[in-house]
Design an enzyme around this catalytic site. Structure first.
Site, PDB file in Angstrom:
ATOM      1  N   ASP A 117      -0.328  -7.253  -2.945  1.00  0.00           N
ATOM      2  CA  ASP A 117       0.142  -5.910  -2.603  1.00  0.00           C
ATOM      3  C   ASP A 117       1.606  -5.713  -2.996  1.00  0.00           C
ATOM      4  OD1 ASP A 117      -2.294  -5.820  -1.328  1.00  0.00           O
ATOM      5  OD2 ASP A 117      -1.478  -5.228   0.622  1.00  0.00           O
ATOM      6  N   ASP A 118       1.986  -4.450  -3.057  1.00  0.00           N
ATOM      7  CA  ASP A 118       3.384  -3.987  -3.097  1.00  0.00           C
ATOM      8  C   ASP A 118       4.055  -4.086  -4.466  1.00  0.00           C
ATOM      9  OD1 ASP A 118       2.972  -3.548  -0.446  1.00  0.00           O
ATOM     10  OD2 ASP A 118       4.458  -4.974   0.284  1.00  0.00           O
ATOM     11  N   HIS A 127      -2.256   1.168  -3.757  1.00  0.00           N
ATOM     12  CA  HIS A 127      -1.579   0.896  -2.486  1.00  0.00           C
ATOM     13  C   HIS A 127      -0.701   2.104  -2.186  1.00  0.00           C
ATOM     14  CE1 HIS A 127      -0.631  -1.794   0.752  1.00  0.00           C
ATOM     15  NE2 HIS A 127       0.623  -2.017   0.402  1.00  0.00           N
ATOM     16  N   HIS A 178       3.990   3.862  -1.037  1.00  0.00           N
ATOM     17  CA  HIS A 178       3.817   2.993   0.131  1.00  0.00           C
ATOM     18  C   HIS A 178       3.913   3.781   1.434  1.00  0.00           C
ATOM     19  CE1 HIS A 178       3.940  -0.749   2.528  1.00  0.00           C
ATOM     20  NE2 HIS A 178       3.374  -1.284   1.472  1.00  0.00           N
ATOM     21  N   HIS A 207       1.561 -10.976  -1.566  1.00  0.00           N
ATOM     22  CA  HIS A 207       2.447  -9.911  -2.072  1.00  0.00           C
ATOM     23  C   HIS A 207       3.171 -10.417  -3.315  1.00  0.00           C
ATOM     24  CE1 HIS A 207       1.767  -8.911   2.154  1.00  0.00           C
ATOM     25  NE2 HIS A 207       1.953  -7.644   1.806  1.00  0.00           N
TER      26      HIS A 207
END
Ligand code: NI
Length: 277
Positions: free
Chosen positions: A58-59, A109, A113, A201
């Protein structure tokens, strides 16, 4: 050939020099353009009886760390799934292209965010449309899945998100451990199971080193790495928009007490995603 980064290629980290990840950031980011793979790798068909794991990141994207993870995936010819933040995609498009060419899967995602339980249905739609478009511009393909920031889901999210909601069942806690890759490694290695979706991440400094150990060590335990969609397909799970999925265990007797796939390893970890951006 792969990047001239030494720390992430090694099994184990006894020779790892703290800080070398940061020192090599510029080299890695610059080199990826000429290192981009142009042909998708071939892999044997997935047998549903294989022990399967889906690594998810993620991210990102964030090329200085994403590329080191891609080096490891390339070395072992395994895919992963990246839930990218849409507004980062054009900046680090080289990493996105490279991962796409390696057969990795992309999901949303959101664009910036945003925690979807805190915004209106119109904003939810905008966050998802904008991120999907940003990804499609680079990969040429529509995404099929998304992961809500912080794992935050409510009725509005379920009604307004036009994708399956991909949660997780093993949390590396790399967003807590950061540079301490050994702790993130054990959060995964000690708790992983057949059908697990693993949360990591690709913006955290210790994550590439954890991944460089996890893949060979779990392969040695008989595990095969697949994307989220490959995992669900292999287990015969037809994902539906607005529904949550945190794992895809093989169909065995002891699992019959679970009422649905939603009950497997999602609720207890709903709030533990990072808000790193
Ligand atoms: Ni996140």
């Amino acid at each position: 050939m792969i990047l001239p980064v030494t720390g992430c290629q090694r099994k184990g980290n006894e020779n790892y020099v703290p800080g070398s990840l940061a020192q090599n950031e510029e080299t890695s980011a610059a080199d990826v353009t000429k290192e981009t793979t142009t042909e998708k790798p071939t892999r044997p068909p997935i047998d549903p009886s294989d022990k399967l794991i889906a690594l998810t990141f993620d991210d990102g994207p964030y090329s200085p760390t994403t590329n080191k993870i891609l080096d490891t995936l390339e070395k072992y010819n395994v895919p992963a799934t990246f839930f990218v933040v849409g507004n980062r995609v054009s900046t680090y498009s080289d990493s996105v292209k490279r991962a796409h060419n390696m057969g990795c899967e992309f999901g949303s995602h959101t664009y910036s965010h945003k925690v979807l339980t805190k915004i209106s249905s119109d904003e939810i739609s905008r966050e998802l449309n904008d991120s999907s478009e940003a990804i499609r511009k680079i990969t040429g393909e529509d995404i099929k899945i998304m992961r809500p920031p912080e794992g935050a889901v409510n009725d509005s999210v379920r009604e307004n998100v036009p994708y399956p909601l991909i949660m997780w069942s093993v949390d590396s806690k790399d967003w807590v451990h950061k540079k301490d890759s050994d702790k993130s490694y054990h959060e995964v290695y000690d708790y992983v199971f057949d059908g697990a979706i693993v949360l990591m991440h690709d913006i955290q400094p210790g994550t590439p080193d954890a991944v460089s150990r996890l893949i060979p060590d779990l392969q040695a335990q008989g595990y095969r790495f697949v994307t989220v969609s490959e995992l669900m397909d292999a287990r015969g799970i037809q994902m539906e928009n607005g529904e949550s999925y945190g794992s895809a265990r093989p169909p065995v007797e002891e699992e019959e007490t679970e009422s649905s796939e939603e009950s497997v390893g999602t609720e207890e970890v709903l709030t533990s995603d990072s808000i790193s951006d």
